[in-house]
Scaffold this motif. Structure first.
Motif, mmCIF file in Angstrom:
data_model
loop_
_atom_site.group_PDB
_atom_site.id
_atom_site.type_symbol
_atom_site.label_atom_id
_atom_site.label_comp_id
_atom_site.label_asym_id
_atom_site.label_seq_id
_atom_site.Cartn_x
_atom_site.Cartn_y
_atom_site.Cartn_z
ATOM 1 N N MET A 1 0.839 -1.200 0.000
ATOM 2 C CA MET A 1 0.000 0.000 0.000
ATOM 3 C C MET A 1 0.874 1.250 0.000
ATOM 4 O O MET A 1 1.952 1.259 0.586
ATOM 5 N N PRO A 2 0.414 2.297 -0.668
ATOM 6 C CA PRO A 2 1.220 3.527 -0.723
ATOM 7 C C PRO A 2 1.364 4.164 0.649
ATOM 8 O O PRO A 2 0.488 4.063 1.506
ATOM 9 N N ARG A 3 2.487 4.832 0.842
ATOM 10 C CA ARG A 3 2.769 5.549 2.091
ATOM 11 C C ARG A 3 2.871 7.031 1.765
ATOM 12 O O ARG A 3 3.737 7.437 0.996
ATOM 13 N N PHE A 4 1.984 7.815 2.356
ATOM 14 C CA PHE A 4 1.889 9.227 2.021
ATOM 15 C C PHE A 4 2.523 10.095 3.096
ATOM 16 O O PHE A 4 2.317 9.879 4.287
ATOM 17 N N ALA A 5 3.272 11.110 2.671
ATOM 18 C CA ALA A 5 3.875 12.096 3.564
ATOM 19 C C ALA A 5 3.239 13.451 3.292
ATOM 20 O O ALA A 5 3.122 13.876 2.136
ATOM 21 N N ALA A 6 2.839 14.142 4.340
ATOM 22 C CA ALA A 6 2.262 15.472 4.191
ATOM 23 C C ALA A 6 3.361 16.494 3.927
ATOM 24 O O ALA A 6 4.390 16.491 4.609
ATOM 25 N N ASN A 7 3.157 17.352 2.936
ATOM 26 C CA ASN A 7 4.102 18.428 2.685
ATOM 27 C C ASN A 7 3.669 19.647 3.498
ATOM 28 O O ASN A 7 2.677 20.305 3.182
ATOM 29 N N LEU A 8 4.435 19.957 4.542
ATOM 30 C CA LEU A 8 4.028 20.993 5.485
ATOM 31 C C LEU A 8 4.299 22.406 4.986
ATOM 32 O O LEU A 8 3.903 23.368 5.650
ATOM 33 N N SER A 9 4.949 22.554 3.837
ATOM 34 C CA SER A 9 5.088 23.882 3.247
ATOM 35 C C SER A 9 3.822 24.290 2.501
ATOM 36 O O SER A 9 3.514 25.482 2.416
ATOM 37 N N MET A 10 3.099 23.307 1.966
ATOM 38 C CA MET A 10 1.894 23.593 1.185
ATOM 39 C C MET A 10 0.616 23.238 1.927
ATOM 40 O O MET A 10 -0.410 23.900 1.748
ATOM 41 N N MET A 11 0.660 22.204 2.731
ATOM 42 C CA MET A 11 -0.529 21.765 3.461
ATOM 43 C C MET A 11 -0.535 22.357 4.871
ATOM 44 O O MET A 11 0.512 22.719 5.407
ATOM 45 N N TYR A 12 -1.718 22.437 5.439
ATOM 46 C CA TYR A 12 -1.904 22.915 6.826
ATOM 47 C C TYR A 12 -1.423 24.348 7.020
ATOM 48 O O TYR A 12 -1.031 24.734 8.122
ATOM 49 N N THR A 13 -1.467 25.153 5.975
ATOM 50 C CA THR A 13 -1.017 26.536 6.114
ATOM 51 C C THR A 13 -1.998 27.374 6.929
ATOM 52 O O THR A 13 -1.682 28.532 7.252
ATOM 53 N N GLU A 14 -3.143 26.815 7.287
ATOM 54 C CA GLU A 14 -4.052 27.492 8.217
ATOM 55 C C GLU A 14 -3.508 27.475 9.643
ATOM 56 O O GLU A 14 -4.051 28.140 10.533
ATOM 57 N N HIS A 15 -2.423 26.714 9.857
ATOM 58 C CA HIS A 15 -1.751 26.649 11.154
ATOM 59 C C HIS A 15 -0.364 27.273 11.050
ATOM 60 O O HIS A 15 0.245 27.295 9.973
ATOM 61 N N ASP A 16 0.166 27.758 12.168
ATOM 62 C CA ASP A 16 1.579 28.124 12.214
ATOM 63 C C ASP A 16 2.416 26.891 11.891
ATOM 64 O O ASP A 16 2.010 25.753 12.183
ATOM 65 N N PHE A 17 3.599 27.102 11.321
ATOM 66 C CA PHE A 17 4.403 25.958 10.876
ATOM 67 C C PHE A 17 4.637 24.941 11.985
ATOM 68 O O PHE A 17 4.497 23.727 11.770
ATOM 69 N N ALA A 18 4.963 25.406 13.167
ATOM 70 C CA ALA A 18 5.269 24.478 14.261
ATOM 71 C C ALA A 18 4.072 23.627 14.648
ATOM 72 O O ALA A 18 4.242 22.527 15.198
#
Length: 267
Positions: A1-18
């Protein structure tokens, strides 16, 4: 099965990076990638990873003057000392974050470059990558190069998969690999099933990335069939990560319906 990694530069930008690490973990991701870690203390980033049970699977080496428009320096003659310093800094962060891969960006070249100038760019690129791969091999890290489409990044030195594989073969280092972004590849050359079946078995592809085409939103929107492409990746026994490098159309979590078929696949 594929293993997905979230890109935190593009995703979740509604949150502060940390705070994006916690958000990605809450949505079921087991790994993350992002562009650059250098504005943050590596110890703090490692704590965020450990606190939320996440693996760091990829980030970029310092790319030159990013805010001024540079997009890498590895193919730029005269910048060799800067490239070496950038690689050393990236490897320090990779060791601290237990990250197995670092992407080295080639840089932008003039569209009117002469054949001699183009040859010099390539020779510089190959020499810098050979040095980087040797340096990274000593600490067990892979160096990646990525073809990027000229619509999103006009003038980027590396655009096509065959070009990237030719560079990898010329350097001849086992830890120099291709980062195959299916979004960029579809825009430049298409025929993704054939590309996957041709290139994944070579062992020269270290990382995949996905996004919807043409708008770089969720990967289940647009002209690509995510289910089909993931089935092909599984068929070929690719054991790396698939980075989700896209801009959510609305809130990140609200757009993750596509992930439900694959939850729990990232082990």
């Amino acid at each position: 099965m594929p293993r997905f990694a979230a890109n935190l530069s593009m995703m979740y930008t509604e949150h502060d990076f940390a705070d994006r690490f916690a958000a990605a973990s809450a949505d079921g991701f087991k790994a993350v990638e992002y562009l650059f870690p250098y504005a943050y203390d590596p110890g703090e980033l490692r704590r965020r990873l450990d606190d939320h049970g996440l693996k760091q699977v990829l980030f970029n080496a310092p790319p030159g003057a990013w805010d001024s428009g540079e997009r890498g320096i590895a193919a730029l003659p005269g910048r060799e000392a800067e490239v070496r310093a950038a690689i050393d800094r990236a490897l320090e962060y990779a060791a601290a974050l237990n990250c197995p891969q670092v992407h080295v960006m080639a840089g932008l070249v003039r569209p009117d470059a002469t054949p001699a100038e183009s040859a010099e760019h390539r020779a510089t690129y190959v020499a810098n990558l050979a040095w980087a791969a040797e340096r990274a091999a000593a600490v067990g890290i892979d160096i990646l190069i990525e073809p990027i489409n000229g619509r999103d990044m006009p003038g980027y030195h590396l655009n096509r998969q065959a070009e990237a594989h030719a560079v990898v073969q010329e350097v001849g280092a086992p830890n120099l690999k291709v980062q195959l972004d299916l979004y960029h590849c579809q825009i430049v050359e298409g025929d993704l099933t054939t590309v996957l079946r041709r290139d994944l078995p070579t062992g020269r592809v270290g990382h995949l990335q996905i996004a919807g085409v043409p708008d770089r939103h969720e990967p289940d929107h647009g002209e690509l069939s995510l289910r089909h492409l993931c089935a092909v990746v599984d068929e070929l026994d690719f054991d790396g990560w698939i980075g989700c490098e896209y801009h959510p159309r609305a809130g990140t979590s609200e757009g993750l319906g596509w992930l439900s078929d694959y939850q729990g696949a990232s082990a």
